[in-house]
Design a protein around this motif. Structure first.
Motif, mmCIF file in Angstrom:
data_model
loop_
_atom_site.group_PDB
_atom_site.id
_atom_site.type_symbol
_atom_site.label_atom_id
_atom_site.label_comp_id
_atom_site.label_asym_id
_atom_site.label_seq_id
_atom_site.Cartn_x
_atom_site.Cartn_y
_atom_site.Cartn_z
ATOM 1 N N LEU A 35 14.563 -94.417 -34.250
ATOM 2 C CA LEU A 35 12.587 -94.010 -34.099
ATOM 3 C C LEU A 35 12.982 -91.504 -34.399
ATOM 4 O O LEU A 35 13.539 -91.835 -33.884
ATOM 5 C CB LEU A 35 11.584 -94.099 -33.468
ATOM 6 N N PRO A 36 12.680 -91.955 -35.703
ATOM 7 C CA PRO A 36 13.046 -90.729 -36.432
ATOM 8 C C PRO A 36 12.024 -89.122 -35.406
ATOM 9 O O PRO A 36 10.938 -89.900 -35.105
ATOM 10 C CB PRO A 36 13.041 -90.173 -38.046
ATOM 11 N N ILE A 37 12.996 -88.284 -35.285
ATOM 12 C CA ILE A 37 11.940 -87.636 -34.448
ATOM 13 C C ILE A 37 11.698 -86.190 -35.743
ATOM 14 O O ILE A 37 12.864 -86.199 -37.117
ATOM 15 C CB ILE A 37 12.890 -86.245 -33.672
ATOM 16 N N ILE A 38 10.270 -85.862 -35.759
ATOM 17 C CA ILE A 38 9.517 -84.834 -36.644
ATOM 18 C C ILE A 38 9.675 -83.662 -35.648
ATOM 19 O O ILE A 38 8.834 -83.325 -35.251
ATOM 20 C CB ILE A 38 8.726 -84.901 -36.938
ATOM 21 N N TYR A 39 10.640 -82.549 -36.574
ATOM 22 C CA TYR A 39 10.375 -81.080 -35.667
ATOM 23 C C TYR A 39 9.378 -80.302 -36.798
ATOM 24 O O TYR A 39 9.700 -80.034 -37.820
ATOM 25 C CB TYR A 39 11.652 -80.061 -35.862
ATOM 26 N N PRO A 44 5.145 -79.015 -30.230
ATOM 27 C CA PRO A 44 6.384 -80.076 -29.829
ATOM 28 C C PRO A 44 6.961 -80.970 -31.121
ATOM 29 O O PRO A 44 5.822 -81.383 -31.653
ATOM 30 C CB PRO A 44 5.901 -80.575 -28.881
ATOM 31 N N PRO A 45 7.649 -81.314 -30.776
ATOM 32 C CA PRO A 45 8.731 -82.590 -31.729
ATOM 33 C C PRO A 45 7.841 -83.758 -31.358
ATOM 34 O O PRO A 45 7.401 -84.059 -30.225
ATOM 35 C CB PRO A 45 9.775 -82.440 -31.050
ATOM 36 N N CYS A 46 7.694 -84.726 -32.635
ATOM 37 C CA CYS A 46 7.044 -86.088 -32.809
ATOM 38 C C CYS A 46 8.085 -87.028 -33.093
ATOM 39 O O CYS A 46 9.100 -87.083 -33.805
ATOM 40 C CB CYS A 46 6.079 -85.295 -33.420
ATOM 41 N N ILE A 47 8.022 -88.624 -32.318
ATOM 42 C CA ILE A 47 8.776 -89.348 -32.531
ATOM 43 C C ILE A 47 7.802 -90.311 -33.801
ATOM 44 O O ILE A 47 6.971 -90.443 -33.458
ATOM 45 C CB ILE A 47 8.776 -90.487 -31.442
ATOM 46 N N ASP A 48 8.636 -90.480 -35.272
ATOM 47 C CA ASP A 48 7.815 -90.615 -36.010
ATOM 48 C C ASP A 48 7.627 -92.505 -35.465
ATOM 49 O O ASP A 48 8.944 -93.768 -35.596
ATOM 50 C CB ASP A 48 8.107 -90.994 -37.262
ATOM 51 N N ILE A 49 6.928 -93.036 -35.500
ATOM 52 C CA ILE A 49 6.300 -95.127 -35.514
ATOM 53 C C ILE A 49 5.767 -95.147 -36.560
ATOM 54 O O ILE A 49 5.608 -96.581 -36.146
ATOM 55 C CB ILE A 49 5.406 -94.588 -34.216
ATOM 56 N N PRO A 53 5.411 -100.827 -35.731
ATOM 57 C CA PRO A 53 4.872 -102.394 -35.658
ATOM 58 C C PRO A 53 5.828 -103.065 -37.133
ATOM 59 O O PRO A 53 6.010 -104.626 -36.287
ATOM 60 C CB PRO A 53 3.306 -102.258 -36.412
ATOM 61 N N LYS A 54 6.051 -103.042 -37.758
ATOM 62 C CA LYS A 54 6.441 -103.510 -39.277
ATOM 63 C C LYS A 54 8.215 -104.092 -38.385
ATOM 64 O O LYS A 54 8.536 -105.543 -38.679
ATOM 65 C CB LYS A 54 7.108 -102.562 -40.156
ATOM 66 N N LEU A 55 8.926 -103.185 -37.440
ATOM 67 C CA LEU A 55 9.911 -103.879 -36.867
ATOM 68 C C LEU A 55 9.860 -104.493 -35.835
ATOM 69 O O LEU A 55 11.244 -105.356 -35.295
ATOM 70 C CB LEU A 55 11.095 -102.369 -36.914
ATOM 71 N N THR A 56 8.816 -104.687 -34.728
ATOM 72 C CA THR A 56 9.228 -104.748 -33.810
ATOM 73 C C THR A 56 7.469 -106.100 -33.523
ATOM 74 O O THR A 56 7.700 -106.556 -32.370
ATOM 75 C CB THR A 56 8.883 -103.727 -32.233
ATOM 76 N N GLY A 57 6.605 -105.574 -34.279
ATOM 77 C CA GLY A 57 5.790 -106.492 -33.629
ATOM 78 C C GLY A 57 4.568 -105.436 -33.137
ATOM 79 O O GLY A 57 3.367 -106.268 -32.444
ATOM 80 N N LEU A 58 5.158 -104.686 -31.797
ATOM 81 C CA LEU A 58 4.266 -103.766 -31.189
ATOM 82 C C LEU A 58 3.643 -102.838 -31.781
ATOM 83 O O LEU A 58 3.865 -101.472 -32.948
ATOM 84 C CB LEU A 58 5.247 -103.557 -30.455
#
Length: 118
Positions: A35-39, A44-49, A53-58
């Motif tokens: 998962l990419p990190i957005i600065y 603070p930096p963010c994890i782009d999620i 859902p598409k990759l994991t169903g979560l």
């Protein structure tokens, strides 16, 4: 071996993505997604999620929406618990006290306050 914390490495812009790994309980095999990190320009930096859902169903759960950015913005930074609201890096209370409506419009459209009053 480095004694730096994960937070320190991220804060320095030292990583571009994080891996989420899941162990299959039946096979014992690990599966990972990156998962990419957005600065951002502020905060603070963010994890782009968005692909999670598409990759994991979560989905993620963030009770109270306290650790989630709702959008990517180059105009506004908000930190509600700290009482911070900024437009283009300027505190909103400072803009309200020292700038005119047209100056703030110019700031939002052009990224900087006008140099002279027009």
């Amino acid at each position: 071996m480095s004694n730096r914390t994960f937070s320190e490495i991220v804060a320095e812009g030292g990583i571009s993505e994080v891996a989420l790994s899941v162990k299959d309980p039946k096979s014992g095999q690990m599966q990972s997604i990156n998962l990419p990190i957005i600065y951002p320009t502020s905060g603070p930096p963010c994890i782009d999620i968005k692909e999670l859902p598409k990759l994991t169903g979560l989905f993620t759960l963030d009770v109270g929406f306290t650790a989630t950015s709702s959008c990517k913005s180059e105009l506004t930074y908000i930190d509600g618990p700290k009482g911070i609201l900024c437009h283009r890096g300027y505190a909103i209370d400072e803009l309200a006290a020292k700038s005119t409506y047209l100056e703030v419009c110019y700031l939002l459209l052009n990224g900087v306050l006008p140099r002279t009053k027009r």
